[in-house]
Design a protein around this motif. Structure first.
Motif, PDB file in Angstrom:
ATOM      1  N   PRO A  17       0.783  -1.090   0.024  1.00 12.13           N
ATOM      2  CA  PRO A  17       0.021  -0.103   0.078  1.00 12.13           C
ATOM      3  C   PRO A  17       0.651   1.356   0.033  1.00 12.13           C
ATOM      4  N   GLY A  18       0.260   2.259  -0.745  1.00 13.72           N
ATOM      5  CA  GLY A  18       0.546   3.764  -0.382  1.00 13.72           C
ATOM      6  C   GLY A  18      -0.330   4.628  -0.124  1.00 13.72           C
ATOM      7  N   ASP A  19      -0.113   6.071  -0.519  1.00 10.15           N
ATOM      8  CA  ASP A  19      -1.108   6.915  -0.227  1.00 10.15           C
ATOM      9  C   ASP A  19      -2.203   6.892  -1.708  1.00 10.15           C
ATOM     10  N   SER A  20      -1.615   6.992  -2.962  1.00  4.62           N
ATOM     11  CA  SER A  20      -2.469   6.712  -3.948  1.00  4.62           C
ATOM     12  C   SER A  20      -1.732   5.857  -4.929  1.00  4.62           C
ATOM     13  N   ASN A  21      -0.523   5.719  -4.860  1.00  4.96           N
ATOM     14  CA  ASN A  21       0.528   4.754  -5.658  1.00  4.96           C
ATOM     15  C   ASN A  21       0.652   3.206  -4.850  1.00  4.96           C
ATOM     16  N   TRP A  22       0.080   2.422  -5.289  1.00  4.69           N
ATOM     17  CA  TRP A  22       0.351   1.156  -4.893  1.00  4.69           C
ATOM     18  C   TRP A  22       1.536   0.337  -5.565  1.00  4.69           C
ATOM     19  N   GLN A  23       1.979  -0.864  -5.111  1.00  5.21           N
ATOM     20  CA  GLN A  23       2.860  -1.455  -5.770  1.00  5.21           C
ATOM     21  C   GLN A  23       2.537  -3.143  -5.871  1.00  5.21           C
ATOM     22  N   GLY A  24       2.770  -3.603  -7.063  1.00  5.07           N
ATOM     23  CA  GLY A  24       2.591  -5.010  -7.348  1.00  5.07           C
ATOM     24  C   GLY A  24       3.896  -5.596  -7.899  1.00  5.07           C
ATOM     25  N   HIS A  25       3.852  -6.864  -8.211  1.00  2.00           N
ATOM     26  CA  HIS A  25       4.910  -7.601  -9.017  1.00  2.00           C
ATOM     27  C   HIS A  25       4.279  -8.765  -9.720  1.00  2.00           C
ATOM     28  N   THR A  26       4.657  -8.814 -11.252  1.00  2.00           N
ATOM     29  CA  THR A  26       4.353 -10.061 -11.921  1.00  2.00           C
ATOM     30  C   THR A  26       4.995 -11.299 -11.348  1.00  2.00           C
ATOM     31  N   SER A  27       4.084 -12.201 -11.657  1.00  2.00           N
ATOM     32  CA  SER A  27       4.499 -13.708 -11.310  1.00  2.00           C
ATOM     33  C   SER A  27       4.864 -14.811 -12.382  1.00  2.00           C
ATOM     34  N   ASN A  65      -9.466  -3.051 -18.704  1.00  5.34           N
ATOM     35  CA  ASN A  65      -8.971  -2.862 -19.993  1.00  5.34           C
ATOM     36  C   ASN A  65      -7.600  -2.956 -20.252  1.00  5.34           C
ATOM     37  N   TYR A  66      -7.150  -3.615 -20.899  1.00  2.00           N
ATOM     38  CA  TYR A  66      -5.529  -4.196 -21.125  1.00  2.00           C
ATOM     39  C   TYR A  66      -5.190  -3.520 -22.271  1.00  2.00           C
ATOM     40  N   CYS A  67      -4.388  -2.249 -21.838  1.00  2.00           N
ATOM     41  CA  CYS A  67      -3.973  -1.284 -22.966  1.00  2.00           C
ATOM     42  C   CYS A  67      -2.698  -1.649 -23.714  1.00  2.00           C
ATOM     43  N   ALA A  68      -1.910  -2.381 -22.950  1.00  2.00           N
ATOM     44  CA  ALA A  68      -0.439  -2.617 -23.501  1.00  2.00           C
ATOM     45  C   ALA A  68       0.137  -3.825 -22.675  1.00  2.00           C
ATOM     46  N   PRO A  69       1.097  -4.679 -23.214  1.00  2.00           N
ATOM     47  CA  PRO A  69       1.518  -5.785 -22.549  1.00  2.00           C
ATOM     48  C   PRO A  69       2.304  -5.177 -21.350  1.00  2.00           C
ATOM     49  N   ILE A  70       2.326  -6.224 -20.122  1.00  2.00           N
ATOM     50  CA  ILE A  70       2.814  -5.704 -18.741  1.00  2.00           C
ATOM     51  C   ILE A  70       4.231  -6.672 -18.977  1.00  2.00           C
ATOM     52  N   ALA A  71       5.301  -5.846 -18.748  1.00  2.00           N
ATOM     53  CA  ALA A  71       6.508  -6.672 -18.706  1.00  2.00           C
ATOM     54  C   ALA A  71       6.763  -7.237 -17.260  1.00  2.00           C
ATOM     55  N   LYS A  72       7.578  -8.281 -17.462  1.00  2.00           N
ATOM     56  CA  LYS A  72       7.914  -8.870 -16.181  1.00  2.00           C
ATOM     57  C   LYS A  72       8.385  -7.860 -15.209  1.00  2.00           C
ATOM     58  N   GLY A  73       8.231  -7.899 -13.717  1.00  2.00           N
ATOM     59  CA  GLY A  73       8.937  -7.080 -13.109  1.00  2.00           C
ATOM     60  C   GLY A  73       7.745  -6.270 -11.981  1.00  2.00           C
ATOM     61  N   PRO A  74       8.130  -5.179 -11.477  1.00  2.00           N
ATOM     62  CA  PRO A  74       7.214  -4.510 -10.744  1.00  2.00           C
ATOM     63  C   PRO A  74       6.307  -3.486 -11.589  1.00  2.00           C
TER      64      PRO A  74
END
Length: 271
Positions: A17-27, A65-74
């Protein structure tokens, strides 16, 4: 005494969690052919919303809506409460990587579900039980191997192209390969856990990718927890394939006969 390892799904959908920006990571466990499995991306977005301190109520609808490919990583999740009233909330989430390039755009509605008149129009499909059906063999994409698919009807068959397209209808049981009690997050992911309907029609693995997915929830978290289940009965079908795009629609049912979620999506294909 060893600490219990998190379920692969919980690991894949973990957010910071963050204020408005949260972080995730691909698996890597939920990787498709050219990017992460769309269902687990949607579930990660939903987790950020469910965990948000301003969230009220349960998910009613999520559109991704999947706008563009998500690259491996955060990746970053820009989470924003757009509008709230006494009974519902409207959220916007942008998933970005690198210099803020938006890869996925989502909107969600949360609502306080209250007792009301009800009428269950859809009927539970006739089916063999989970135990009476055999698991589908593992395939190349790692995401699919995190699930166990047990086809009652409409198993995917890859083979020579025939004059008539194959049926696009499937009825099957879906569960996590490592059993996990169903919650809103796994329900979201499973609403996308279908082989592309074009694969069934063409009997071939053609280039394919979801462009937009909407899932509607017909239960709340308390009711879903009370179901106490690890698998769902799912049906999936298509209505049209036209000029490189086709639809998919699905229903997810509890083994106890309750309609839990419905979904619809539009997908790109090359064939």
């Amino acid at each position: 005494m060893h600490a219990k390892l998190p379920h692969p799904f919980d690991d894949a959908t973990r957010v910071t969690p963050g204020d408005s920006n949260w972080q995730g990571h691909t698996s890597d466990d939920y990787w498709a052919f050219v990017g992460p499995f769309g269902g687990v991306t949607a579930a990660t977005i939903l987790r950020a919303l469910i965990d948000h301190p301003e969230r009220a109520g349960d998910p009613l609808a999520l559109t991704v809506n999947y706008c563009a490919p998500i690259a491996k990583g955060p990746f970053d999740l820009d989470v924003r409460l757009v509008k709230a009233n006494r009974s519902s909330q409207h959220w916007s989430v942008e998933l970005g990587q690198g210099c803020g390039e938006v890869a996925t755009l989502a909107t969600a509605v949360f609502a306080e579900r209250r007792p009301s008149w009800e009428h269950r129009v859809a009927r539970y499909p006739e089916t063999k039980s989970f135990e009476q059906t055999m698991p589908f063999p593992k395939i190349t994409a790692s995401w699919a191997n995190q699930y166990e698919f047990r086809f009652v009807e409409g198993e995917m068959r890859i083979g020579p192209l025939q004059a008539e397209p194959g049926s696009t209808y499937s009825k099957l049981w879906i569960s996590d390969r490592t059993p996990r009690k169903l919650d809103m997050l796994s329900l979201m992911s499973m609403s996308d856990a279908f082989f592309g309907r074009v694969f069934h029609a063409r009997r071939a693995l053609v280039p394919f990718g979801t462009v937009s997915l909407t899932t509607y929830f017909h239960t709340d978290s308390e009711e879903l927890a009370a179901e106490d289940i690890t698998h769902v009965l799912a049906t999936a079908d298509a209505k049209i394939f036209h000029k490189s795009y086709g639809d998919q629609n699905a229903e997810l049912w509890s083994p106890n006969g309750r309609l839990l979620a419905t979904s619809t999506q539009i997908a790109y294909f090359k064939a």
